[in-house]
Write a protein that holds these residues in place. Structure first.
Motif, PDB file in Angstrom:
ATOM      1  N   PHE A 139     -86.522 -47.439 -44.171  1.00 42.92           N
ATOM      2  CA  PHE A 139     -87.849 -47.073 -44.677  1.00 42.92           C
ATOM      3  C   PHE A 139     -88.213 -47.912 -45.889  1.00 42.92           C
ATOM      4  O   PHE A 139     -87.384 -48.207 -46.733  1.00 42.92           O
ATOM      5  N   CYS A 194     -92.091 -48.316 -48.315  1.00 40.52           N
ATOM      6  CA  CYS A 194     -93.534 -48.164 -48.462  1.00 40.52           C
ATOM      7  C   CYS A 194     -94.021 -49.151 -49.510  1.00 40.52           C
ATOM      8  O   CYS A 194     -93.400 -49.308 -50.560  1.00 40.52           O
ATOM      9  N   CYS A 247    -100.365 -40.859 -46.248  1.00 41.12           N
ATOM     10  CA  CYS A 247     -99.713 -39.568 -46.530  1.00 41.12           C
ATOM     11  C   CYS A 247    -100.407 -38.849 -47.684  1.00 41.12           C
ATOM     12  O   CYS A 247    -100.375 -37.619 -47.762  1.00 41.12           O
ATOM     13  N   TYR A 277     -90.133 -38.477 -49.927  1.00 43.85           N
ATOM     14  CA  TYR A 277     -90.651 -38.880 -48.614  1.00 43.85           C
ATOM     15  C   TYR A 277     -90.123 -40.264 -48.220  1.00 43.85           C
ATOM     16  O   TYR A 277     -90.139 -41.170 -49.040  1.00 43.85           O
ATOM     17  N   PRO A 278     -89.607 -40.404 -46.979  1.00 45.06           N
ATOM     18  CA  PRO A 278     -89.681 -39.521 -45.810  1.00 45.06           C
ATOM     19  C   PRO A 278     -88.498 -38.553 -45.686  1.00 45.06           C
ATOM     20  O   PRO A 278     -88.322 -37.958 -44.632  1.00 45.06           O
ATOM     21  N   GLN A 325     -90.437 -37.926 -39.707  1.00 42.42           N
ATOM     22  CA  GLN A 325     -91.030 -39.097 -39.044  1.00 42.42           C
ATOM     23  C   GLN A 325     -92.384 -38.699 -38.471  1.00 42.42           C
ATOM     24  O   GLN A 325     -92.456 -37.909 -37.533  1.00 42.42           O
ATOM     25  N   GLU A 326     -93.456 -39.236 -39.063  1.00 42.43           N
ATOM     26  CA  GLU A 326     -94.811 -38.935 -38.625  1.00 42.43           C
ATOM     27  C   GLU A 326     -95.397 -40.157 -37.923  1.00 42.43           C
ATOM     28  O   GLU A 326     -95.115 -41.303 -38.291  1.00 42.43           O
ATOM     29  N   CYS A 379     -96.974 -43.078 -39.947  1.00 41.02           N
ATOM     30  CA  CYS A 379     -96.175 -43.790 -40.945  1.00 41.02           C
ATOM     31  C   CYS A 379     -95.475 -45.002 -40.336  1.00 41.02           C
ATOM     32  O   CYS A 379     -94.668 -44.879 -39.415  1.00 41.02           O
ATOM     33  N   HIS A 384     -91.131 -46.678 -41.402  1.00 40.56           N
ATOM     34  CA  HIS A 384     -89.862 -46.617 -40.685  1.00 40.56           C
ATOM     35  C   HIS A 384     -89.556 -47.910 -39.934  1.00 40.56           C
ATOM     36  O   HIS A 384     -88.435 -48.090 -39.455  1.00 40.56           O
TER      37      HIS A 384
END
Length: 321
Positions: free
Chosen positions: A31, A33, A43, A120-121, A143-144, A147, A150
């Motif tokens: 992950f 971001c 998010c 997060y996550p 896990q959305e 997003c 990942h």
């Protein structure tokens, strides 16, 4: 690997219909971001963030406002269990689910962002069985679909990610509060339903730190607890020290875990004062009941007198009188 020792069914928190897999800190995650990622800020547009007392301290000090102002402008209360144990969540922008601190450039309070945002996550799971005195920690991975983080090439263990995100400090400062909440919720049937006064005290000590500071400086508190000038100076100048003191205070009040010294004879005096207050309250109730009875009897006498003047007998009145 998933932690086989922890059974999520034993959590005091109402179970989710989806049972997540739980891991220890050695679990490796992929992950990252950053501002250039396709889903940047996504998010922050769909928030449902529970805040800890330490989150409140960091955010209200970042904003330079009182805890009462912060609670009013940026949070809303909710009940953590069926007995009304209070929690708070971040209030989104009106008529949206967007975080008030979100900007096009990202988070405007990034250095003091809440622990949920830092995690997060990943997510922290704290569980306590009713027959144990310790809480158990594990982690879940969220896990959305929106997003894309990942799919980035950065890999870390959960422990490394927590360190990188500065969440370790948040966990250390929130451990006492989590233990208090877990114990309160898991001990529900034993303690019974808390009074409205207890819930108000819990909310103030956990979240409204400036109000709690006023409370510990009150004559009644000072008359009960034996705190040195040095301790009071720390409590009046350091919000984090005050926050931890508030948790210890609640443990003492709710569970009898004595860590704050009482003045000699303070407990006996409090009991005597409480008895006096109860006696005064009962006396007032009796006086009110007597006054209501006297008023009722007076009304009855007036009705009877009026009936005699009108020539009423057996419920019938002579209209010619």
């Amino acid at each position: 690997m998933p932690d086989p020792k922890i059974d999520i069914k034993e959590s005091p928190i109402p179970a989710s219909p989806v049972q997540p897999i739980q891991y220890d800190g050695s679990k490796e995650i992929q992950f990252r971001c950053h501002k250039d990622i396709e889903c940047f800020n996504a998010c922050c547009k769909q928030i449902d963030l529970q805040l800890t007392p330490y989150d409140v301290v960091r955010l209200k000090n970042h904003l330079g406002i009182s805890s009462e102002e912060f609670l009013r402008e940026y949070t809303y209360p909710y009940e953590m269990d069926k007995d009304g144990v209070p929690g708070i969540k971040m209030r989104p922008v009106e008529n949206t689910s967007q975080c008030q601190f979100m900007t096009d450039e990202g988070c405007s309070v990034y250095e003091n962002r809440p622990s949920s945002c830092r995690y997060y996550p990943a997510g922290l799971m704290s569980l306590r069985r009713q027959d144990e005195n310790v809480d158990r920690q594990s982690y879940v991975i969220v896990q959305e679909d929106h997003c894309k983080g990942h799919f980035e090439d950065q890999k870390q263990t959960i422990d490394e990610y927590r360190q990188d995100q500065g969440v370790v400090e948040y966990d250390e400062n929130s451990r006492g509060w989590r233990q208090l909440m877990l114990k309160k919720i898991s001990s529900g049937p034993v303690l019974g339903k808390p009074t409205a006064e207890s819930l108000q005290l819990l909310f103030m000590a956990c979240y409204n730190h400036d109000k709690f500071r006023e409370f510990i400086n009150s004559p009644s508190f000072q008359k009960t607890f034996d705190l040195t000038e040095e301790v009071m100076a720390d409590l009046n100048s350091d919000d984090v020290i005050l926050m931890h003191f508030g948790i210890d205070f609640l443990k003492q009040v709710l569970f009898g875990e004595m860590s704050i010294p009482l003045r000699d004879g303070a407990a006996e005096q409090r009991i005597a004062e409480r008895k006096d207050k109860i006696a005064e309250r009962n006396k007032l109730k009796e006086e009110i009941a007597k006054a209501q009875k006297d008023a009722y009897e007076l009304d009855q006498e007036r009705d009877e007198a009026l009936g005699d003047n009108l020539g009423c007998k057996d419920g019938e009145c002579n209209s010619e009188v």
